[in-house]
Design a protein around this motif. Structure first.
Motif, PDB file in Angstrom:
ATOM      1  N   GLU A   1       0.732 -11.667  -1.009  1.00  0.00           N
ATOM      2  CA  GLU A   1       0.457 -10.458  -0.246  1.00  0.00           C
ATOM      3  C   GLU A   1       1.024 -10.558   1.163  1.00  0.00           C
ATOM      4  N   SER A   2       0.999 -11.784   1.725  1.00  0.00           N
ATOM      5  CA  SER A   2       1.526 -11.961   3.073  1.00  0.00           C
ATOM      6  C   SER A   2       3.012 -11.664   3.121  1.00  0.00           C
ATOM      7  N   LYS A   3       3.709 -12.050   2.025  1.00  0.00           N
ATOM      8  CA  LYS A   3       5.136 -11.759   1.975  1.00  0.00           C
ATOM      9  C   LYS A   3       5.385 -10.260   2.055  1.00  0.00           C
ATOM     10  N   THR A   4       4.532  -9.507   1.362  1.00  0.00           N
ATOM     11  CA  THR A   4       4.690  -8.059   1.381  1.00  0.00           C
ATOM     12  C   THR A   4       4.316  -7.503   2.743  1.00  0.00           C
ATOM     13  N   GLU A   5       3.293  -8.105   3.397  1.00  0.00           N
ATOM     14  CA  GLU A   5       2.880  -7.659   4.722  1.00  0.00           C
ATOM     15  C   GLU A   5       4.066  -7.720   5.683  1.00  0.00           C
ATOM     16  N   GLU A   6       4.894  -8.791   5.536  1.00  0.00           N
ATOM     17  CA  GLU A   6       6.017  -8.968   6.442  1.00  0.00           C
ATOM     18  C   GLU A   6       7.072  -7.877   6.286  1.00  0.00           C
ATOM     19  N   SER A   7       7.013  -7.147   5.166  1.00  0.00           N
ATOM     20  CA  SER A   7       8.044  -6.131   4.909  1.00  0.00           C
ATOM     21  C   SER A   7       7.561  -4.724   5.227  1.00  0.00           C
ATOM     22  N   LYS A   8       6.379  -4.618   5.880  1.00  0.00           N
ATOM     23  CA  LYS A   8       5.821  -3.298   6.127  1.00  0.00           C
ATOM     24  C   LYS A   8       6.698  -2.439   7.018  1.00  0.00           C
ATOM     25  N   ASP A   9       7.430  -3.091   7.937  1.00  0.00           N
ATOM     26  CA  ASP A   9       8.194  -2.318   8.912  1.00  0.00           C
ATOM     27  C   ASP A   9       9.649  -2.140   8.491  1.00  0.00           C
ATOM     28  N   THR A  10       9.922  -2.250   7.198  1.00  0.00           N
ATOM     29  CA  THR A  10      11.316  -2.133   6.749  1.00  0.00           C
ATOM     30  C   THR A  10      11.757  -0.695   6.523  1.00  0.00           C
ATOM     31  N   GLY A  11      10.824   0.262   6.585  1.00  0.00           N
ATOM     32  CA  GLY A  11      11.205   1.653   6.374  1.00  0.00           C
ATOM     33  C   GLY A  11      10.172   2.404   5.589  1.00  0.00           C
ATOM     34  N   GLU A  12      10.638   3.334   4.746  1.00  0.00           N
ATOM     35  CA  GLU A  12       9.746   4.162   3.952  1.00  0.00           C
ATOM     36  C   GLU A  12       8.988   3.314   2.933  1.00  0.00           C
ATOM     37  N   PRO A  13       7.764   3.724   2.595  1.00  0.00           N
ATOM     38  CA  PRO A  13       7.007   2.977   1.575  1.00  0.00           C
ATOM     39  C   PRO A  13       7.754   2.966   0.243  1.00  0.00           C
ATOM     40  N   VAL A  14       7.643   1.852  -0.439  1.00  0.00           N
ATOM     41  CA  VAL A  14       8.196   1.747  -1.789  1.00  0.00           C
ATOM     42  C   VAL A  14       7.190   2.362  -2.759  1.00  0.00           C
ATOM     43  N   THR A  15       7.663   3.193  -3.665  1.00  0.00           N
ATOM     44  CA  THR A  15       6.781   3.835  -4.640  1.00  0.00           C
ATOM     45  C   THR A  15       6.929   3.154  -5.990  1.00  0.00           C
ATOM     46  N   ILE A  16       5.785   2.730  -6.536  1.00  0.00           N
ATOM     47  CA  ILE A  16       5.775   2.205  -7.892  1.00  0.00           C
ATOM     48  C   ILE A  16       4.953   3.146  -8.763  1.00  0.00           C
ATOM     49  N   ARG A  17       5.327   3.238 -10.009  1.00  0.00           N
ATOM     50  CA  ARG A  17       4.734   4.217 -10.917  1.00  0.00           C
ATOM     51  C   ARG A  17       3.849   3.516 -11.943  1.00  0.00           C
ATOM     52  N   LEU A  18       2.599   3.916 -12.021  1.00  0.00           N
ATOM     53  CA  LEU A  18       1.617   3.330 -12.936  1.00  0.00           C
ATOM     54  C   LEU A  18       1.158   4.405 -13.906  1.00  0.00           C
ATOM     55  N   VAL A  19       1.341   4.156 -15.200  1.00  0.00           N
ATOM     56  CA  VAL A  19       0.944   5.108 -16.230  1.00  0.00           C
ATOM     57  C   VAL A  19      -0.163   4.484 -17.075  1.00  0.00           C
ATOM     58  N   HIS A  20      -1.283   5.199 -17.246  1.00  0.00           N
ATOM     59  CA  HIS A  20      -2.381   4.683 -18.063  1.00  0.00           C
ATOM     60  C   HIS A  20      -2.949   5.794 -18.936  1.00  0.00           C
ATOM     61  N   TYR A  21      -3.837   5.400 -19.864  1.00  0.00           N
ATOM     62  CA  TYR A  21      -4.479   6.386 -20.732  1.00  0.00           C
ATOM     63  C   TYR A  21      -5.996   6.242 -20.704  1.00  0.00           C
ATOM     64  N   MET A  22      -6.540   5.783 -19.586  1.00  0.00           N
ATOM     65  CA  MET A  22      -7.988   5.671 -19.465  1.00  0.00           C
ATOM     66  C   MET A  22      -8.617   7.058 -19.488  1.00  0.00           C
ATOM     67  N   GLY A  23      -9.489   7.294 -20.466  1.00  0.00           N
ATOM     68  CA  GLY A  23     -10.131   8.596 -20.575  1.00  0.00           C
ATOM     69  C   GLY A  23     -11.486   8.654 -19.906  1.00  0.00           C
TER      70      GLY A  23
END
Length: 451
Positions: A48-70
């Protein structure tokens, strides 16, 4: 705007579709954990710290999560975890999409064919082996999020030696019951098959149908059977019964254990009224929460919504007994909510940051308290969990459990065909249900798909 991965190979997709048409066997691997990995949370924090260091690199990265929880309780738990993740990692945005549980495999195939594979999907790896064989799922075996997962759950996510899913909870299938209704009827929790049917008959004599039957929900019908058959199959040497059927090794017809199981399944169906054919999972949960019926053979995933609808209700559970020997009636433990990662994702680091966050203690506690399910993380205490979750833990501690990984299910279209036949069977009148015919029909249908 969504950014979809476009690297899907036409050749690999053809292999995927061919595998789906011909059918593949499920392999189960083994991963043992002698002691919990006490360094896992440190590894997660470092990631997580590695990702913290990349916070100021620009626009947020979007990841897509698909589920079928009803179930709403699960969705609320996921929302709470994602809200905490967003606060900790504003540099990563998670775009969530819900698809139908009845058609999620076809939906995933369509996304892959269109070059729009989600970064994270939802499913059970052993029933989706064609995706693994086609190279579409990432092996998570050495990832930090897997370090403290209950080993039997890891086994159920294992295909051909690789681990292709991160399970967030330890699920159960059992008979859930209304304690107040049992007390009013003067019945005790049954420990044997004979005792269970005596309880059923007592309720019927009092004008109360004993079971919630979601017979308009194809998976709900299967859960009734599986709530006892996995334990039965493991005890009678029939662990590979579904795979042997799928692969043409041996038909179901004439198998004494399968015949006995289907006769019991048919007897359960005799405790129904005409309206049960219109009941789906959502209505079944509402009916159970409202105290209309005393028992529900299903998965623990329903209890979050049941408790939300009836916060003052008193509910318990017991392994659905198939034997008159109490020691043989063990609690089904397996995977339910499993995140799989696309091999084609362009955001691997961000995806793993999210899964590592889901694996930490705080997220595990959020899942237990909101979804009402026991976490898969064996290092997280259940002292503050609901009584229902503590009850599951007691079965695990007393080794009165059977791992679902021992009895792999039919996969893909084989699974759909099998469940469809079960659904058709239970909706028939008592005089029309013929187990011998059912098994022959299933054998014929499975053989036609295999061709």
């Amino acid at each position: 705007m969504r950014k979809f991965c476009k690297r899907t190979s036409a050749l690999a997709l053809a292999a995927l579709l061919a595998a789906s048409a011909s059918g593949c066997s499920s392999g189960t691997g083994s991963q043992t954990t002698a002691t919990p990995d006490t360094t896992a949370q440190t590894e997660i924090s470092n990631e997580e710290s590695k990702t913290e260091e990349s916070k100021d690199t620009g626009e947020p990265v979007t990841i897509r999560l698909v589920h079928y929880m009803g179930e709403q309780a699960k969705r609320d738990a996921l929302d709470a975890m994602l809200a905490a993740f967003s606060e900790a990692h504003p540099e990563i945005k998670v775009d969530v999409e819900v698809v139908a549980s009845s058609s999620y495999i076809a939906t995933y195939k369509n996304y892959i064919a269109a070059g729009e594979a989600p970064d994270i999907m939802f499913g059970k790896p052993q029933t989706m082996q064609e995706f693994v064989d086609g190279g579409y799922f990432m092996d998570l075996k050495d990832e930090a999020c897997m370090a403290n997962v209950l080993p039997m759950l890891v086994d159920e996510c294992t295909v051909n030696g690789g681990v292709y899913g991160f399970p967030i909870d330890a699920q159960v299938k059992a008979t859930f019951y209304n304690k107040k209704m049992f007390q009013e009827a003067g019945v005790e929790v049954p420990a044997t098959k004979g005792e269970l049917f005596k309880v059923c008959d007592t309720f019927m004599d009092q004008g109360v149908y004993p079971f919630v039957h979601p017979y308009n929900f194809i998976h709900g019908v299967f859960h009734e059977l599986d709530s006892f058959f996995t334990s039965m199959a493991a005890a009678t040497g029939n662990e590979n019964v579904w795979m042997d059927s799928q692969n043409g090794v041996k038909d179901l017809s004439g198998n004494p254990a399968v015949v006995e199981a289907m006769e019991m399944f048919s007897k359960f169906a005799s405790y129904k009224d005409a309206g049960d054919t219109a009941v789906d999972q959502t209505q079944g949960i509402q009916n159970f929460a409202a105290g209309q019926r005393p028992m529900y053979m299903n998965g623990g995933w329903l209890m979050g919504d049941v408790i939300a609808a009836s916060p003052d209700g008193e509910f318990g559970m017991f392994p659905t007994p198939w034997s008159d020997n109490p020691e043989e009636n063990k609690l089904w433990i397996g995977i339910d909510d499993v995140f799989v990662v696309s091999q084609q994702t362009e955001h691997r680091d961000e995806v793993m940051t999210l899964l590592n966050f889901f694996a930490n203690e705080e997220s595990s506690k959020t899942w237990m308290s909101t979804a009402k399910l026991m976490t898969s993380n064996i290092t997280v205490p259940t002292d503050d969990a609901d009584a229902f979750i503590k009850e599951i833990k007691s079965y695990i501690d007393n080794d009165m459990i059977v791992s679902k990984s021992l009895v792999p299910d039919y996969t893909s279209e084989y699974s759909t065909a099998f469940r469809t036949k079960l659904q058709e069977f239970v909706t028939l009148d008592d005089s029309q249900r013929d187990v011998t015919k059912l098994l022959k029909d299933i054998d014929d249908e499975i053989a036609s798909i295999r061709q």
